[in-house]
Design a protein around this motif. Structure first.
Motif, PDB file in Angstrom:
ATOM      1  N   ILE A   1       0.843  -1.211   0.000  1.00  0.00           N
ATOM      2  CA  ILE A   1       0.000   0.000   0.000  1.00  0.00           C
ATOM      3  C   ILE A   1       0.872   1.252   0.000  1.00  0.00           C
ATOM      4  CG2 ILE A   1      -1.670   1.312   1.352  1.00  0.00           C
ATOM      5  CD1 ILE A   1      -2.817  -1.358   2.327  1.00  0.00           C
ATOM      6  N   ASN A   2       1.898   1.249   0.848  1.00  0.00           N
ATOM      7  CA  ASN A   2       2.786   2.417   0.911  1.00  0.00           C
ATOM      8  C   ASN A   2       3.551   2.615  -0.393  1.00  0.00           C
ATOM      9  OD1 ASN A   2       1.955   2.797   3.545  1.00  0.00           O
ATOM     10  ND2 ASN A   2       3.732   1.769   4.439  1.00  0.00           N
ATOM     11  N   ALA A   3       4.024   1.508  -0.982  1.00  0.00           N
ATOM     12  CA  ALA A   3       4.767   1.615  -2.237  1.00  0.00           C
ATOM     13  C   ALA A   3       3.878   2.151  -3.352  1.00  0.00           C
ATOM     14  CB  ALA A   3       5.334   0.252  -2.629  1.00  0.00           C
ATOM     15  N   ARG A   4       2.614   1.766  -3.351  1.00  0.00           N
ATOM     16  CA  ARG A   4       1.696   2.274  -4.370  1.00  0.00           C
ATOM     17  C   ARG A   4       1.424   3.763  -4.170  1.00  0.00           C
ATOM     18  NH1 ARG A   4      -1.226  -0.486  -7.800  1.00  0.00           N
ATOM     19  NH2 ARG A   4      -0.950  -2.433  -6.631  1.00  0.00           N
TER      20      ARG A   4
ATOM     21  N   LEU B   1       3.492   5.932  -2.827  1.00  0.00           N
ATOM     22  CA  LEU B   1       4.698   6.639  -3.260  1.00  0.00           C
ATOM     23  C   LEU B   1       4.800   6.686  -4.783  1.00  0.00           C
ATOM     24  CD1 LEU B   1       7.310   5.242  -0.712  1.00  0.00           C
ATOM     25  CD2 LEU B   1       6.355   7.560  -0.792  1.00  0.00           C
ATOM     26  N   GLN B   2       4.423   5.593  -5.431  1.00  0.00           N
ATOM     27  CA  GLN B   2       4.485   5.557  -6.902  1.00  0.00           C
ATOM     28  C   GLN B   2       3.484   6.540  -7.509  1.00  0.00           C
ATOM     29  OE1 GLN B   2       1.884   3.659  -8.743  1.00  0.00           O
ATOM     30  NE2 GLN B   2       2.811   3.562 -10.784  1.00  0.00           N
ATOM     31  N   GLU B   3       2.276   6.546  -6.971  1.00  0.00           N
ATOM     32  CA  GLU B   3       1.271   7.476  -7.498  1.00  0.00           C
ATOM     33  C   GLU B   3       1.665   8.924  -7.208  1.00  0.00           C
ATOM     34  OE1 GLU B   3      -2.258   6.134  -5.610  1.00  0.00           O
ATOM     35  OE2 GLU B   3      -2.569   4.430  -6.973  1.00  0.00           O
ATOM     36  N   GLY B   4       2.255   9.162  -6.034  1.00  0.00           N
ATOM     37  CA  GLY B   4       2.694  10.514  -5.713  1.00  0.00           C
ATOM     38  C   GLY B   4       3.823  10.977  -6.616  1.00  0.00           C
ATOM     39  N   GLU B   5       4.712  10.066  -6.982  1.00  0.00           N
ATOM     40  CA  GLU B   5       5.816  10.427  -7.870  1.00  0.00           C
ATOM     41  C   GLU B   5       5.297  10.769  -9.255  1.00  0.00           C
ATOM     42  OE1 GLU B   5       9.531  11.537  -7.781  1.00  0.00           O
ATOM     43  OE2 GLU B   5       8.792  10.246  -6.146  1.00  0.00           O
ATOM     44  N   ILE B   6       4.242  10.087  -9.698  1.00  0.00           N
ATOM     45  CA  ILE B   6       3.651  10.398 -11.002  1.00  0.00           C
ATOM     46  C   ILE B   6       3.050  11.805 -10.987  1.00  0.00           C
ATOM     47  CG2 ILE B   6       1.789   9.781 -12.592  1.00  0.00           C
ATOM     48  CD1 ILE B   6       2.267   6.865 -11.905  1.00  0.00           C
ATOM     49  N   VAL B   7       2.379  12.141  -9.875  1.00  0.00           N
ATOM     50  CA  VAL B   7       1.794  13.482  -9.755  1.00  0.00           C
ATOM     51  C   VAL B   7       2.899  14.537  -9.808  1.00  0.00           C
ATOM     52  CG1 VAL B   7       0.538  15.041  -8.232  1.00  0.00           C
ATOM     53  CG2 VAL B   7      -0.220  12.669  -8.492  1.00  0.00           C
TER      54      VAL B   7
ATOM     55  N   SER C   1      11.924   3.969 -10.522  1.00  0.00           N
ATOM     56  CA  SER C   1      12.426   3.447  -9.249  1.00  0.00           C
ATOM     57  C   SER C   1      11.279   3.141  -8.294  1.00  0.00           C
ATOM     58  CB  SER C   1      13.381   4.457  -8.605  1.00  0.00           C
ATOM     59  OG  SER C   1      14.516   4.662  -9.421  1.00  0.00           O
ATOM     60  N   ARG C   2      10.297   4.078  -8.241  1.00  0.00           N
ATOM     61  CA  ARG C   2       9.137   3.837  -7.373  1.00  0.00           C
ATOM     62  C   ARG C   2       8.345   2.618  -7.857  1.00  0.00           C
ATOM     63  NH1 ARG C   2      10.196   6.384  -2.696  1.00  0.00           N
ATOM     64  NH2 ARG C   2      10.395   8.645  -2.939  1.00  0.00           N
ATOM     65  N   GLU C   3       8.186   2.500  -9.150  1.00  0.00           N
ATOM     66  CA  GLU C   3       7.433   1.354  -9.681  1.00  0.00           C
ATOM     67  C   GLU C   3       8.186   0.047  -9.454  1.00  0.00           C
ATOM     68  OE1 GLU C   3       6.425   2.047 -13.730  1.00  0.00           O
ATOM     69  OE2 GLU C   3       4.761   3.400 -13.232  1.00  0.00           O
ATOM     70  N   GLN C   4       9.510   0.099  -9.545  1.00  0.00           N
ATOM     71  CA  GLN C   4      10.295  -1.096  -9.286  1.00  0.00           C
ATOM     72  C   GLN C   4      10.126  -1.552  -7.841  1.00  0.00           C
ATOM     73  OE1 GLN C   4      11.827  -2.783 -11.664  1.00  0.00           O
ATOM     74  NE2 GLN C   4      12.399  -4.374 -10.178  1.00  0.00           N
ATOM     75  N   LYS C   5      10.109  -0.618  -6.928  1.00  0.00           N
ATOM     76  CA  LYS C   5       9.868  -0.963  -5.527  1.00  0.00           C
ATOM     77  C   LYS C   5       8.472  -1.551  -5.332  1.00  0.00           C
ATOM     78  CE  LYS C   5      13.755   0.291  -3.642  1.00  0.00           C
ATOM     79  NZ  LYS C   5      14.638  -0.708  -2.980  1.00  0.00           N
ATOM     80  N   LEU C   6       7.504  -0.995  -6.054  1.00  0.00           N
ATOM     81  CA  LEU C   6       6.150  -1.523  -5.966  1.00  0.00           C
ATOM     82  C   LEU C   6       6.086  -2.946  -6.510  1.00  0.00           C
ATOM     83  CD1 LEU C   6       3.125  -1.246  -5.442  1.00  0.00           C
ATOM     84  CD2 LEU C   6       2.897  -0.135  -7.678  1.00  0.00           C
ATOM     85  N   LEU C   7       6.752  -3.191  -7.651  1.00  0.00           N
ATOM     86  CA  LEU C   7       6.783  -4.539  -8.210  1.00  0.00           C
ATOM     87  C   LEU C   7       7.421  -5.527  -7.236  1.00  0.00           C
ATOM     88  CD1 LEU C   7       7.844  -3.846 -11.920  1.00  0.00           C
ATOM     89  CD2 LEU C   7       5.571  -4.404 -11.057  1.00  0.00           C
ATOM     90  N   GLU C   8       8.541  -5.120  -6.657  1.00  0.00           N
ATOM     91  CA  GLU C   8       9.218  -5.993  -5.700  1.00  0.00           C
ATOM     92  C   GLU C   8       8.333  -6.283  -4.490  1.00  0.00           C
ATOM     93  OE1 GLU C   8      12.820  -4.012  -4.752  1.00  0.00           O
ATOM     94  OE2 GLU C   8      13.769  -4.376  -6.699  1.00  0.00           O
TER      95      GLU C   8
END
Length: 377
Positions: free
Chosen positions: A316-319, A321-327, A341-348
């Motif tokens: 949940i936190n990784a998602r 952060l990923q959505e916030g980075e896109i914004v 990088s954020r998406e890679q962390k989310l995938l992991e």
């Protein structure tokens, strides 16, 4: 229960130098009777010992069969949950690749319009290629795991079966299923009684007890009482079984024997007692090993429950952060590298979550296998 020994025979002796004691009628002498042991063999003999030990063999074979079935079911469960894990991994990388390809096209368009630097297109294409490689590796493992599951599929004619091309594993069984300490103790108690290793050792102990009784019986003296009905020809006729004839034509004997030192018999009895003691030690060790194995698996069960809860929060936190980075990227405050990088962390995090769920399902299967009965699962 005394098992009498049935006796029957025929004698015909003749000749000028025959001992008068060996004389028989001209047409021979037949006899039929019984011999009853009153000492050694009264309660146990070799025949009864073999029969009673043999009667335990089907139960020992059933314990071996159940042990093999449990191992097979555990292997099937592990292969199935591996298949589910690789299926989820493929889905994650497939979605990630689709997202990367869409982003690559968008970055190329923005770079063509001068809104982004050309180097960003290289970054986008590189990330898409990396995810394609990951997807390819995941597909290979998924196909192999599917083949492994198919190895357990057979029809009633013992012909191998194949999964349908569109067959997918179900996630049912990976959800959290807490096990209370009371349920654990009940499982351990059942394992101490029904585990195939315990059952087999108990049956082995019963066999040794029969063997010990037989060895102890061999210490008794031999005392046999024998009665034979005599007949002056080869065949018994009706007259032979009439009371006057039986009172006048019979032979009764008593035989007695006793070895002086009984070294062999005492040695056999002592060896059997040592074997019984060894089986007793094996039972104690096996009970302790089973209890510890169940407890260790249960501890891992509890640890995985905690790790799953934490990993779900990490996803949940990784998602977020990923959505916030896109914004931030859309506002011009971030870069494509940071988004990747954020998406890679989310995938992991997602892959790790599916891995923990697969391990959790496996550990549930292993718990019942450690208790000796996978069919309880």
């Amino acid at each position: 229960m005394v098992w009498p020994q049935l006796l029957a025979g025929y004698e015909r002796n003749s000749g000028p130098y025959l001992n008068p004691e060996k004389y028989t009628p001209s047409n021979g002498l037949s006899y039929a009777g019984i011999a009853i042991p009153l000492g050694q063999g009264l309660f146990m003999d070799e025949r009864r010992s073999i029969v009673r030990q043999a009667q335990l063999l089907p139960q020992m074979a059933e314990a071996d069969r159940l042990k093999l079935v449990n191992k097979l079911l555990l292997d099937v469960a592990k292969d199935y949950w591996d298949w589910l894990y690789y299926y989820n991994e493929v889905q994650v990388y497939r979605e990630a690749l689709e997202l990367a390809e869409v982003r690559t096209r968008a970055v190329n368009e923005r770079a063509r319009q001068g809104d982004l630097a050309a180097i960003d297109t290289v970054e986008a294409r590189t990330e898409a290629l990396n995810r394609r490689v990951l997807l390819s590796a995941a597909l290979q493992q998924y196909n192999n795991s599917k083949l492994q599951v198919e190895m357990h599929l057979w029809d009633e004619g013992n012909q191998p079966l194949e999964l349908a091309a569109n067959a997918v594993p179900s996630a049912e069984g990976t959800e959290l299923d807490p096990l209370s300490p009371e349920d654990l103790q009940e499982l351990v108690a059942l394992a101490k009684v029904n585990h195939p290793d315990i059952v087999k050792l108990d049956l082995k102990g019963q066999q040794l007890e029969v063997e010990r009784r037989f060895a102890a019986d061999k210490l008794k003296p031999k005392l046999d009482v024998e009665y034979n009905l005599l007949q002056s020809d080869f065949f018994m006729n009706g007259e032979a079984f009439q009371a006057p004839y039986m009172r006048n034509n019979y032979k009764v004997g008593i035989s007695f024997s006793q070895p002086l030192f009984l070294r062999q018999e005492r040695g056999k009895l002592q060896l059997t007692k040592i074997k019984q003691q060894e089986v007793g030690f094996q039972q104690s060790f096996t009970l302790r090993a089973i209890e510890n194995a169940v407890q260790m698996v249960y501890n891992e069960w509890l640890a995985l429950e905690e790790q799953l809860a934490l990993q779900e929060q990490m996803v949940i936190n990784a998602r977020i952060l990923q959505e916030g980075e896109i914004v931030k990227f859309r506002a011009g405050e971030s870069s494509l590298f940071l988004i990747n990088s954020r998406e890679q962390k989310l995938l992991e995090s997602q892959i790790k979550l599916y891995d923990l769920r697969s391990k959790y399902a496996k550990i549930k299967a292993q718990l019942y296998w450690s208790a000796g009965n996978m069919q309880q699962e």
